[in-house]
Structure formats: structure tokens, C-alpha cells
Design a protein around this motif. Structure first.
Motif, PDB file in Angstrom:
ATOM      1  N   ILE A  98       0.835  -1.201   0.000  1.00 36.50           N
ATOM      2  CA  ILE A  98       0.000   0.000   0.000  1.00 36.50           C
ATOM      3  C   ILE A  98       0.869   1.250   0.000  1.00 36.50           C
ATOM      4  O   ILE A  98       0.651   2.172  -0.790  1.00 36.50           O
ATOM      5  CB  ILE A  98      -0.949  -0.005   1.216  1.00 36.50           C
ATOM      6  CG1 ILE A  98      -1.968  -1.136   1.092  1.00 36.50           C
ATOM      7  CG2 ILE A  98      -1.664   1.340   1.359  1.00 36.50           C
ATOM      8  CD1 ILE A  98      -2.739  -1.410   2.377  1.00 36.50           C
ATOM      9  N   TYR A  99       1.864   1.290   0.883  1.00 36.93           N
ATOM     10  CA  TYR A  99       2.737   2.463   0.968  1.00 36.93           C
ATOM     11  C   TYR A  99       3.473   2.698  -0.347  1.00 36.93           C
ATOM     12  O   TYR A  99       3.606   3.832  -0.808  1.00 36.93           O
ATOM     13  CB  TYR A  99       3.764   2.311   2.089  1.00 36.93           C
ATOM     14  CG  TYR A  99       3.197   2.151   3.477  1.00 36.93           C
ATOM     15  CD1 TYR A  99       1.950   2.656   3.832  1.00 36.93           C
ATOM     16  CD2 TYR A  99       3.912   1.471   4.457  1.00 36.93           C
ATOM     17  CE1 TYR A  99       1.440   2.494   5.107  1.00 36.93           C
ATOM     18  CE2 TYR A  99       3.413   1.320   5.742  1.00 36.93           C
ATOM     19  CZ  TYR A  99       2.177   1.832   6.060  1.00 36.93           C
ATOM     20  OH  TYR A  99       1.683   1.678   7.324  1.00 36.93           O
ATOM     21  N   THR A 100       3.961   1.624  -0.954  1.00 40.61           N
ATOM     22  CA  THR A 100       4.689   1.745  -2.226  1.00 40.61           C
ATOM     23  C   THR A 100       3.761   2.217  -3.332  1.00 40.61           C
ATOM     24  O   THR A 100       4.115   3.110  -4.116  1.00 40.61           O
ATOM     25  CB  THR A 100       5.351   0.408  -2.595  1.00 40.61           C
ATOM     26  OG1 THR A 100       6.228   0.014  -1.528  1.00 40.61           O
ATOM     27  CG2 THR A 100       6.127   0.505  -3.892  1.00 40.61           C
ATOM     28  N   ALA A 101       2.570   1.634  -3.406  1.00 37.27           N
ATOM     29  CA  ALA A 101       1.618   2.031  -4.446  1.00 37.27           C
ATOM     30  C   ALA A 101       1.211   3.490  -4.290  1.00 37.27           C
ATOM     31  O   ALA A 101       1.157   4.240  -5.279  1.00 37.27           O
ATOM     32  CB  ALA A 101       0.388   1.132  -4.411  1.00 37.27           C
ATOM     33  N   LEU A 102       0.942   3.901  -3.061  1.00 35.51           N
ATOM     34  CA  LEU A 102       0.544   5.293  -2.843  1.00 35.51           C
ATOM     35  C   LEU A 102       1.678   6.254  -3.167  1.00 35.51           C
ATOM     36  O   LEU A 102       1.468   7.259  -3.865  1.00 35.51           O
ATOM     37  CB  LEU A 102       0.078   5.486  -1.395  1.00 35.51           C
ATOM     38  CG  LEU A 102      -1.310   4.946  -1.076  1.00 35.51           C
ATOM     39  CD1 LEU A 102      -1.559   4.943   0.431  1.00 35.51           C
ATOM     40  CD2 LEU A 102      -2.395   5.743  -1.783  1.00 35.51           C
ATOM     41  N   SER A 103       2.873   5.961  -2.693  1.00 35.89           N
ATOM     42  CA  SER A 103       3.974   6.916  -2.860  1.00 35.89           C
ATOM     43  C   SER A 103       4.544   6.960  -4.270  1.00 35.89           C
ATOM     44  O   SER A 103       4.954   8.028  -4.733  1.00 35.89           O
ATOM     45  CB  SER A 103       5.091   6.617  -1.862  1.00 35.89           C
ATOM     46  OG  SER A 103       5.708   5.383  -2.140  1.00 35.89           O
ATOM     47  N   GLU A 104       4.570   5.832  -4.962  1.00 29.75           N
ATOM     48  CA  GLU A 104       5.229   5.791  -6.265  1.00 29.75           C
ATOM     49  C   GLU A 104       4.286   5.838  -7.463  1.00 29.75           C
ATOM     50  O   GLU A 104       4.713   6.199  -8.563  1.00 29.75           O
ATOM     51  CB  GLU A 104       6.105   4.538  -6.367  1.00 29.75           C
ATOM     52  CG  GLU A 104       7.266   4.542  -5.398  1.00 29.75           C
ATOM     53  CD  GLU A 104       8.190   3.348  -5.585  1.00 29.75           C
ATOM     54  OE1 GLU A 104       8.145   2.695  -6.651  1.00 29.75           O
ATOM     55  OE2 GLU A 104       8.959   3.071  -4.644  1.00 29.75           O
ATOM     56  N   PHE A 105       3.024   5.470  -7.262  1.00 34.74           N
ATOM     57  CA  PHE A 105       2.139   5.351  -8.420  1.00 34.74           C
ATOM     58  C   PHE A 105       0.828   6.133  -8.295  1.00 34.74           C
ATOM     59  O   PHE A 105       0.479   6.900  -9.188  1.00 34.74           O
ATOM     60  CB  PHE A 105       1.825   3.874  -8.696  1.00 34.74           C
ATOM     61  CG  PHE A 105       3.051   3.025  -8.862  1.00 34.74           C
ATOM     62  CD1 PHE A 105       3.927   3.242  -9.913  1.00 34.74           C
ATOM     63  CD2 PHE A 105       3.358   2.027  -7.951  1.00 34.74           C
ATOM     64  CE1 PHE A 105       5.070   2.475 -10.060  1.00 34.74           C
ATOM     65  CE2 PHE A 105       4.495   1.252  -8.091  1.00 34.74           C
ATOM     66  CZ  PHE A 105       5.361   1.478  -9.150  1.00 34.74           C
ATOM     67  N   ILE A 106       0.103   5.948  -7.205  1.00 36.26           N
ATOM     68  CA  ILE A 106      -1.238   6.536  -7.097  1.00 36.26           C
ATOM     69  C   ILE A 106      -1.174   8.037  -6.832  1.00 36.26           C
ATOM     70  O   ILE A 106      -1.754   8.833  -7.578  1.00 36.26           O
ATOM     71  CB  ILE A 106      -2.062   5.808  -6.022  1.00 36.26           C
ATOM     72  CG1 ILE A 106      -2.267   4.339  -6.427  1.00 36.26           C
ATOM     73  CG2 ILE A 106      -3.411   6.495  -5.819  1.00 36.26           C
ATOM     74  CD1 ILE A 106      -2.851   3.453  -5.339  1.00 36.26           C
ATOM     75  N   LEU A 107      -0.494   8.441  -5.764  1.00 32.24           N
ATOM     76  CA  LEU A 107      -0.440   9.870  -5.437  1.00 32.24           C
ATOM     77  C   LEU A 107       0.243  10.712  -6.519  1.00 32.24           C
ATOM     78  O   LEU A 107      -0.241  11.812  -6.810  1.00 32.24           O
ATOM     79  CB  LEU A 107       0.212  10.074  -4.071  1.00 32.24           C
ATOM     80  CG  LEU A 107      -0.657   9.625  -2.890  1.00 32.24           C
ATOM     81  CD1 LEU A 107       0.148   9.596  -1.601  1.00 32.24           C
ATOM     82  CD2 LEU A 107      -1.877  10.520  -2.748  1.00 32.24           C
ATOM     83  N   PRO A 108       1.332  10.243  -7.145  1.00 32.46           N
ATOM     84  CA  PRO A 108       1.913  11.055  -8.231  1.00 32.46           C
ATOM     85  C   PRO A 108       0.947  11.293  -9.393  1.00 32.46           C
ATOM     86  O   PRO A 108       1.067  12.296 -10.100  1.00 32.46           O
ATOM     87  CB  PRO A 108       3.124  10.237  -8.679  1.00 32.46           C
ATOM     88  CG  PRO A 108       3.515   9.458  -7.477  1.00 32.46           C
ATOM     89  CD  PRO A 108       2.206   9.114  -6.808  1.00 32.46           C
ATOM     90  N   SER A 109      -0.010  10.402  -9.576  1.00 34.72           N
ATOM     91  CA  SER A 109      -0.946  10.569 -10.692  1.00 34.72           C
ATOM     92  C   SER A 109      -1.989  11.653 -10.414  1.00 34.72           C
ATOM     93  O   SER A 109      -2.618  12.147 -11.347  1.00 34.72           O
ATOM     94  CB  SER A 109      -1.646   9.244 -11.007  1.00 34.72           C
ATOM     95  OG  SER A 109      -2.585   8.912 -10.004  1.00 34.72           O
ATOM     96  N   ILE A 110      -2.165  12.039  -9.149  1.00 34.18           N
ATOM     97  CA  ILE A 110      -3.178  13.057  -8.825  1.00 34.18           C
ATOM     98  C   ILE A 110      -2.586  14.298  -8.166  1.00 34.18           C
ATOM     99  O   ILE A 110      -3.295  15.273  -7.942  1.00 34.18           O
ATOM    100  CB  ILE A 110      -4.285  12.466  -7.920  1.00 34.18           C
ATOM    101  CG1 ILE A 110      -3.694  11.942  -6.619  1.00 34.18           C
ATOM    102  CG2 ILE A 110      -5.068  11.398  -8.657  1.00 34.18           C
ATOM    103  CD1 ILE A 110      -4.729  11.504  -5.602  1.00 34.18           C
ATOM    104  N   ALA A 111      -1.302  14.283  -7.860  1.00 32.50           N
ATOM    105  CA  ALA A 111      -0.672  15.405  -7.150  1.00 32.50           C
ATOM    106  C   ALA A 111      -0.533  16.631  -8.053  1.00 32.50           C
ATOM    107  O   ALA A 111      -0.343  16.519  -9.258  1.00 32.50           O
ATOM    108  CB  ALA A 111       0.698  14.991  -6.628  1.00 32.50           C
ATOM    109  N   ASP A 112      -0.609  17.779  -7.431  1.00 29.28           N
ATOM    110  CA  ASP A 112      -0.382  19.056  -8.112  1.00 29.28           C
ATOM    111  C   ASP A 112       1.060  19.460  -7.824  1.00 29.28           C
ATOM    112  O   ASP A 112       1.373  19.983  -6.759  1.00 29.28           O
ATOM    113  CB  ASP A 112      -1.359  20.100  -7.574  1.00 29.28           C
ATOM    114  CG  ASP A 112      -1.152  21.473  -8.183  1.00 29.28           C
ATOM    115  OD1 ASP A 112      -0.291  21.610  -9.086  1.00 29.28           O
ATOM    116  OD2 ASP A 112      -1.843  22.407  -7.759  1.00 29.28           O
TER     117      ASP A 112
END
Length: 169
Positions: A98-112
Motif C-alpha cells: 500500500i505504501y509503495t503504491a501510494l507513494s510511487e504510483f497513485i499519489l503522483p498521478s493526482i498530485a499538483d
């Protein structure tokens, strides 16, 4: 355990609901984060974790100590670990995924990225640190892999490792 298993092979250490449970607000604010998209990123994160473990000195040492008859000439001679032989610390592997997916893939796709105070950017750093700490803990423990596939982890299959932190200046 909520691993995603396809054709009797573990392809992800976590599923969509695990990520929702970890950060419900993220999904309330980003309706585009569908279960299909999130689970694809969890599969990528699991692949990343397995590749990182495979390239670690702990895995090379562990594999060589368990296969004394195998001649290892290069790192390429060492096979990847089998995710289905991970029998202990399953919750830690779920959290690491979960931590890896959020930090490397999911959050970068929605971050400003134009805003330094963006909540998603801050969360990326938080989850990156959590993933690094947990990865180091798993390598240091070395007590979660059933090398012989017997279904349980014998004392001889446990091999504590050493994880070196990197200093960033």
C-alpha cells in the motif's frame, strides 16, 4: 489475507479495499481512482517490492546459503523470490504494498506538482518514508520466507539481514 491471487499465483500483496481503508479521504476527493486503476498500481507495487528484494544483498546471501549446490556467477543467476512462499508478516507485506503504491504510483498521478504545499505531495513523502522503514524492518528480520515450500518457516529458514540506510543531503 487480502492478497490478489490469479491462477494460484500471488500478484499483489494488497487489494483496493486495503488502500481505501488506509486513506478513505483520498478516494472521497478523487473519484477517478477506480478499483481497476488502484489494483493495477498495487500489482506494479508488488512487482517493484519483489524486484527490490531480489536485488538486495540479503536475498543473494539467503539464496546462496540455501542452495549450496548451485554455482552463482552473476546476480542474474539468482532467481526471484516466490511471493507464495511468504508465510509470515503478511500484514507487513500488505502495508508495504500500500505504501509503495501510494507513494510511487497513485499519489503522483493526482498530485499538483506546481504547489509545494499540495497534500498529495506531502503524503507521497510520508508514504515513501513508511515504505522505506518497513522494507528495512522486513529485510532485517528475515523471518518471513518459507524457502523449502513446506508451509511453515523452520528456524533454519530464518536469516536476519542488514539494511543500510542511505544518507540524503
Amino acid at each position: 489475507m487480502s492478497f490478489i491471487v490469479e491462477n494460484n499465483i500471488t500478484i499483489s500483496f494488497a487489494d483496493y479495499q486495503d488502500v481505501v481503508d488506509k486513506d478513505q479521504r483520498l478516494f472521497e476527493q478523487n473519484e477517478g481512482l477506480t478499483d481497476d486503476y488502484v489494483e493495477e498500481q498495487l500489482i506494479r507495487a508488488t512487482e517493484r517490492i519483489l524486484a527490490k528484494i531480489r536485488s538486495s544483498s540479503w536475498w543473494r546471501s539467503y539464496f546462496a546459503s540455501k542452495n549450496t549446490s548451485v554455482v552463482i556467477k552473476t546476480v542474474a543467476d539468482i532467481p526471484a523470490l516466490n511471493p507464495d512462499k511468504i508465510k509470515a508478516r503478511l500484514n507487513d507485506f500488505r502495508d508495504l504494498c500500500i505504501y509503495t503504491a501510494l507513494s510511487e504510483f497513485i499519489l503522483p498521478s493526482i498530485a499538483d506538482f506546481s504547489n509545494e504545499d499540495n497534500a498529495e505531495r506531502n503524503k507521497m513523502g510520508y508514504y515513501t518514508n513508511k515504505a522505506g522503514d518497513l522494507y528495512g524492518e522486513l529485510i532485517t528480520a528475515g523471518d518471513w520466507y518459507d524457502f523449502d515450500g513446506s508451509g511453515s518457516i523452520a528456524s533454519s529458514e530464518k536469516q536476519p539481514g542488514q539494511y543500510n540506510l542511505k544518507r540524503i543531503r
